[in-house]
Write an enzyme that holds these catalytic residues in place. Structure first.
Site, PDB file in Angstrom:
ATOM      1  N   ARG A   1       4.932 -17.064  -0.590  1.00 14.48           N
ATOM      2  CA  ARG A   1       6.209 -17.477  -0.182  1.00 14.48           C
ATOM      3  C   ARG A   1       6.656 -17.023   1.334  1.00 14.48           C
ATOM      4  O   ARG A   1       6.623 -15.748   1.373  1.00 14.48           O
ATOM      5  CB  ARG A   1       7.165 -17.386  -1.010  1.00 14.48           C
ATOM      6  CG  ARG A   1       8.660 -18.037  -0.644  1.00 14.48           C
ATOM      7  CD  ARG A   1       9.706 -18.017  -1.808  1.00 14.48           C
ATOM      8  NE  ARG A   1       9.308 -19.207  -2.752  1.00 14.48           N
ATOM      9  CZ  ARG A   1       9.131 -18.923  -3.976  1.00 14.48           C
ATOM     10  NH1 ARG A   1       8.650 -17.972  -4.419  1.00 14.48           N
ATOM     11  NH2 ARG A   1       8.688 -20.071  -4.759  1.00 14.48           N
TER      12      ARG A   1
ATOM     13  N   GLU B   1       0.879  -1.366   0.044  1.00 18.25           N
ATOM     14  CA  GLU B   1       0.045   0.105  -0.005  1.00 18.25           C
ATOM     15  C   GLU B   1       0.926   1.383  -0.160  1.00 18.25           C
ATOM     16  O   GLU B   1       0.522   2.193  -0.451  1.00 18.25           O
ATOM     17  CB  GLU B   1      -0.997   0.102   1.147  1.00 18.25           C
ATOM     18  CG  GLU B   1      -1.846   1.167   0.993  1.00 18.25           C
ATOM     19  CD  GLU B   1      -3.292   1.104   1.827  1.00 18.25           C
ATOM     20  OE1 GLU B   1      -3.768   1.968   1.861  1.00 18.25           O
ATOM     21  OE2 GLU B   1      -3.465   0.037   2.606  1.00 18.25           O
TER      22      GLU B   1
ATOM     23  N   GLY C   1      -6.790   5.378  -0.188  1.00 23.83           N
ATOM     24  CA  GLY C   1      -7.028   3.796  -0.494  1.00 23.83           C
ATOM     25  C   GLY C   1      -8.534   3.451  -0.557  1.00 23.83           C
ATOM     26  O   GLY C   1      -8.854   3.935   0.413  1.00 23.83           O
TER      27      GLY C   1
ATOM     28  N   GLY D   1      -6.967   6.061 -14.137  1.00 18.19           N
ATOM     29  CA  GLY D   1      -8.583   6.809 -14.557  1.00 18.19           C
ATOM     30  C   GLY D   1      -8.350   8.136 -14.023  1.00 18.19           C
ATOM     31  O   GLY D   1      -7.821   8.703 -13.223  1.00 18.19           O
TER      32      GLY D   1
ATOM     33  N   HIS E   1      -0.554 -14.362  -0.355  1.00 18.92           N
ATOM     34  CA  HIS E   1       0.739 -14.478   0.481  1.00 18.92           C
ATOM     35  C   HIS E   1       1.231 -15.679  -0.472  1.00 18.92           C
ATOM     36  O   HIS E   1       0.741 -16.784  -0.317  1.00 18.92           O
ATOM     37  CB  HIS E   1       0.896 -14.396   1.770  1.00 18.92           C
ATOM     38  CG  HIS E   1       0.210 -13.156   2.209  1.00 18.92           C
ATOM     39  ND1 HIS E   1       0.969 -11.962   2.272  1.00 18.92           N
ATOM     40  CD2 HIS E   1      -1.057 -12.866   2.816  1.00 18.92           C
ATOM     41  CE1 HIS E   1       0.215 -10.917   2.824  1.00 18.92           C
ATOM     42  NE2 HIS E   1      -0.835 -11.519   2.977  1.00 18.92           N
TER      43      HIS E   1
ATOM     44  N   HIS F   1      -4.639   0.562 -14.064  1.00 23.52           N
ATOM     45  CA  HIS F   1      -5.645   1.310 -14.700  1.00 23.52           C
ATOM     46  C   HIS F   1      -5.293   2.764 -13.942  1.00 23.52           C
ATOM     47  O   HIS F   1      -5.111   2.837 -12.696  1.00 23.52           O
ATOM     48  CB  HIS F   1      -6.960   0.837 -14.245  1.00 23.52           C
ATOM     49  CG  HIS F   1      -8.159   1.973 -14.452  1.00 23.52           C
ATOM     50  ND1 HIS F   1      -8.626   2.263 -15.606  1.00 23.52           N
ATOM     51  CD2 HIS F   1      -8.766   2.864 -13.559  1.00 23.52           C
ATOM     52  CE1 HIS F   1      -9.496   3.416 -15.597  1.00 23.52           C
ATOM     53  NE2 HIS F   1      -9.667   3.555 -14.248  1.00 23.52           N
TER      54      HIS F   1
END
Length: 141
Positions: free
Chosen positions: A92, A64, A83, A109, A90, A107
């Site tokens: 490994r 994030e 956000g 936009g 997940h 994308h």
């Protein structure tokens, strides 16, 4: 058309993250490409879950963080991103070392950005695949 409409330098990003969760976890933006952003994060006891491996939440914070900064750089002047959704698969376990996250646009936009963030270990093997959706808002933030 260039992706970065509000670009930052690595030094400016370092200053922006000065007193944030990025600094607490030692997340560092290390590369700005033409259409991607790269960050690294060490994996040590601060990043572990109780079983001694990289905490999935730490991977999500890394994803994030790099995706949010990329989204901010892709915004037109006068706009900011927040956000909207983040998910992570997940793949490994990592016990120690450094993981690298590369954010690439899916994308871009007018009102939303979608980013793919691939996190890999020091051997280049996938650790986590994340998708981040950002809402683009007008304002002074």
């Amino acid at each position: 058309m260039p992706l970065w409409k509000s670009p930052f330098t690595l030094s400016e990003i370092h200053q922006l993250t000065e007193k944030t969760l990025c600094r607490l976890l030692d997340i560092e933006i290390t590369e700005i490409g033409e259409d991607y952003l790269v960050a690294t994060m060490p994996v040590d006891a601060r990043h572990h879950q109780p079983m001694g491996i990289l905490h999935g939440g730490a991977s999500v914070v890394l994803a994030e963080s790099v995706g949010s900064i990329a989204s901010a750089m892709a915004n037109r002047p006068g706009y900011y991103s927040v956000g909207l959704d983040v998910n992570a698969n997940h793949i490994r376990a990592v016990h120690s070392g450094v993981v690298t996250a590369k954010a690439t646009p899916v994308h871009i936009g007018r009102t939303t950005h979608v980013w793919n963030i691939a996190i890999s270990n020091e051997q280049g093997k996938p650790v986590c695949e994340s998708r981040l959706t950002m809402s683009v808002l007008k304002g002074d933030n």
